[in-house]
Design an enzyme around this catalytic site. Structure first.
Site, PDB file in Angstrom:
ATOM      1  N   GLN A  75       0.814  -1.214   0.000  1.00 30.12           N
ATOM      2  CA  GLN A  75       0.000   0.000   0.000  1.00 30.12           C
ATOM      3  C   GLN A  75       0.849   1.265   0.000  1.00 30.12           C
ATOM      4  OE1 GLN A  75      -3.184   0.180   2.839  1.00 30.12           O
ATOM      5  NE2 GLN A  75      -3.814   2.186   2.146  1.00 30.12           N
TER       6      GLN A  75
ATOM      7  N   GLU B  68      26.090   7.272  -9.767  1.00 33.62           N
ATOM      8  CA  GLU B  68      26.896   8.279  -9.085  1.00 33.62           C
ATOM      9  C   GLU B  68      26.469   8.433  -7.635  1.00 33.62           C
ATOM     10  OE1 GLU B  68      27.637  12.199 -10.927  1.00 33.62           O
ATOM     11  OE2 GLU B  68      27.346  11.166 -12.818  1.00 33.62           O
TER      12      GLU B  68
ATOM     13  N   GLU C  95      -3.212  -7.595  -2.024  1.00 34.92           N
ATOM     14  CA  GLU C  95      -4.676  -7.513  -2.019  1.00 34.92           C
ATOM     15  C   GLU C  95      -5.101  -6.385  -2.948  1.00 34.92           C
ATOM     16  OE1 GLU C  95      -6.793  -5.307   0.501  1.00 34.92           O
ATOM     17  OE2 GLU C  95      -5.216  -3.881   0.056  1.00 34.92           O
TER      18      GLU C  95
ATOM     19  N   ASN D 297       2.657  12.153   0.867  1.00 36.76           N
ATOM     20  CA  ASN D 297       3.174  11.558  -0.365  1.00 36.76           C
ATOM     21  C   ASN D 297       3.596  12.617  -1.365  1.00 36.76           C
ATOM     22  OD1 ASN D 297       2.743   9.094   0.725  1.00 36.76           O
ATOM     23  ND2 ASN D 297       0.821   8.706  -0.323  1.00 36.76           N
TER      24      ASN D 297
ATOM     25  N   GLY E 201       3.196  -6.037   5.917  1.00 36.90           N
ATOM     26  CA  GLY E 201       3.579  -7.390   5.540  1.00 36.90           C
ATOM     27  C   GLY E 201       4.032  -7.481   4.098  1.00 36.90           C
ATOM     28  N   THR E 202       3.293  -6.800   3.191  1.00 32.75           N
ATOM     29  CA  THR E 202       3.624  -6.900   1.770  1.00 32.75           C
ATOM     30  C   THR E 202       4.915  -6.142   1.469  1.00 32.75           C
ATOM     31  OG1 THR E 202       1.271  -6.954   1.292  1.00 32.75           O
ATOM     32  CG2 THR E 202       2.739  -6.614  -0.552  1.00 32.75           C
TER      33      THR E 202
ATOM     34  N   THR F 195       1.476   1.911  12.971  1.00 26.16           N
ATOM     35  CA  THR F 195       0.290   1.430  12.259  1.00 26.16           C
ATOM     36  C   THR F 195       0.068  -0.054  12.487  1.00 26.16           C
ATOM     37  OG1 THR F 195       1.650   1.069  10.318  1.00 26.16           O
ATOM     38  CG2 THR F 195       0.443   3.126  10.417  1.00 26.16           C
TER      39      THR F 195
END
Length: 450
Positions: free
Chosen positions: A11, A254, A71, A228, A144-145, A179
């Site tokens: 995610q 570099e 997922e 983000n 986990g992913t 989280t």
């Protein structure tokens, strides 16, 4: 061409990826459907932006990227979002069941089923390149992913593309904000493989970026989109010289050469300036010395870690916009005289600078102000060890009681892997300690000659 393939895992990786590709498209004038009205040489792959986009005969620009999640919900947002026509459907790979915050599920059971499909897609993208330069890998190590599948993919990429650089943009657990309960396990297990299989890893942490948004952009309650967009500015700054022609270009290899003194010491801090809201930008001049000083401020580090507690081994300063080398040299000269910015005694020069005349682009309706010039710094500082010792401490508290371990063992992991990974990180902390230690006694008077 020196192409780069981006791989977004889990995610966090996908959502950071969305922001990055949105920004790249704005910077290059590529529309959400992949068309680029300003591109006169349709189908000719000699434009600088072709490092990140491939062109079809019809003049459509397709990102050289793969999005993977175990997922479907997050990838479905890409499939139905604004940029749904930009990506090739085969580049968006999603499984049926998620990794449930469990490294072992991402690495052994669920991840194993999808990894070959991912590598197959990466292979297709790689075959489409004339001179593949390397990979940018985006993931978080708390879930986990990102941790499990991320590690698995990196291990397999090392086997298939041994010599190609791999740059990781990795979101690490924050000191206060968490989280998942098992973050420390996932992070330690995943860092164990990042150590081996990435060439440069840039550490990011949400709490640090929250604070920057709150403090510098006056956003009371920052969302992940705010975070983000800030992260994507950093990644865009690092890759400008690959996507535009500049005065002093910096290649992906570099970064490695200049920032990594020893193979294991490759975890970087990043910072960006000016982070400023439109309301304020109007009243500030933001000269080169100002923004250069700003990126060395502890408060502008994108990971919770105080560079004053450590020493710099190397920094890479990437300027963009209205900047000339003379200004940069003057600003860097000033930084060198500052006692707050300490370098290790075995690395007297320590600065690598890049300049690109393409001014920073901002997302319309975003939080950042449009400015004439900006700088992004990636630095290798021994204080990064703080990030690891924090996670190791939490790991030890849980592992002493073997809490939650059965979930990992139940997915086919062995308990020995926990202690092996933990020992590797203990060794890493020790490495950082030694690198930052002073040289021999006879060298004390030599530190002043620069």
């Amino acid at each position: 061409m020196r192409e780069i393939i981006s791989i977004h895992i889990g995610q966090a990786g996908i959502q950071v990826g969305n922001s990055c590709w949105e920004l790249y498209c704005l910077e290059h004038g590529i529309q959400p459907d992949g068309m680029m009205p300003s591109d006169t040489t349709v189908g000719v792959a000699h434009d600088a932006f072709n490092t990140f986009f491939s062109e079809t005969g019809a003049g459509k620009h397709v990102p050289r990227a793969v999005f993977v999640d175990l997922e479907p919900t997050v990838i479905d947002e890409v499939r139905t979002g604004t940029y749904r026509q930009l990506f090739h459907p085969e580049q968006l790979i999603s499984g049926k069941e998620d990794a449930a915050n469990n490294f072992a599920r991402g690495h052994y059971t669920v991840g194993k089923e999808i990894v070959d499909l991912c590598l197959d897609r990466v292979r297709k993208l790689a075959d489409n390149c004339t001179g593949l330069q390397g990979f940018l890998v985006f993931n978080a190590v708390g879930g986990g992913t990102g941790s499990g599948l991320g590690s698995l993919l990196l291990e397999r990429l090392s086997v298939d593309y041994g010599k190609k650089s791999k740059l990781g943009f990795t979101i690490y657990p924050s000191p206060q904000v968490s989280t998942a309960v098992v973050e420390p396990y996932n992070s330690v297990l995943s860092t164990h493989s990042l150590l081996e299989h990435t060439d440069v890893a840039v550490l990011l942490d949400n709490e640090a970026i929250y604070d920057i948004c709150r403090r510098s952009l006056d956003i009371e309650r920052p969302t992940y989109t705010n975070l983000n967009r800030l992260i994507s500015q950093i990644i865009s700054s690092l890759t400008t010289s690959l996507r535009f022609d500049g005065a002093i270009n910096v290649d992906i290899t570099e970064f490695q050469t200049n920032l990594v003194p020893y193979p294991r010491i490759h975890f970087m801090l990043s910072s960006y300036a000016p982070v400023i809201s439109a309301a304020k930008a109007y009243h500030e001049q933001l000269s080169v010395p100002e923004i250069t000083n700003a990126v060395f401020e502890p408060a502008s580090m994108m990971a919770k870690c105080d560079p004053r507690h450590g020493k710099y081994m190397a920094c890479c300063l990437m300027y963009r916009g209205d900047v000339v080398p003379k200004d940069v040299n003057a600003a860097v000269g000033t930084i060198k005289t500052k006692r707050t910015v300490q370098f290790v005694d075995w690395c007297p020069t320590g600065f690598k600078c890049g300049i690109n005349y393409q001014p920073p682009t901002v997302v319309p309706g975003g939080d950042l102000a449009k400015v004439q010039r900006a700088v992004c710094m990636i630095s290798n500082n021994t204080a990064v060890a703080e990030v690891f010792s924090r996670i190791d401490h939490k790991f030890d508290l849980m592992y002493a009681k073997r809490a939650f371990v059965h979930w990992y063992v139940g997915e086919g992991m062995e308990e020995g892997e926990f202690s092996e990974a933990r020992e590797d990180l203990a060794a890493l902390e020790k490495d950082y300690e030694e690198v930052g230690a002073e040289g021999g006694d006879d060298e004390e008077d030599e530190g002043e000659d620069y």
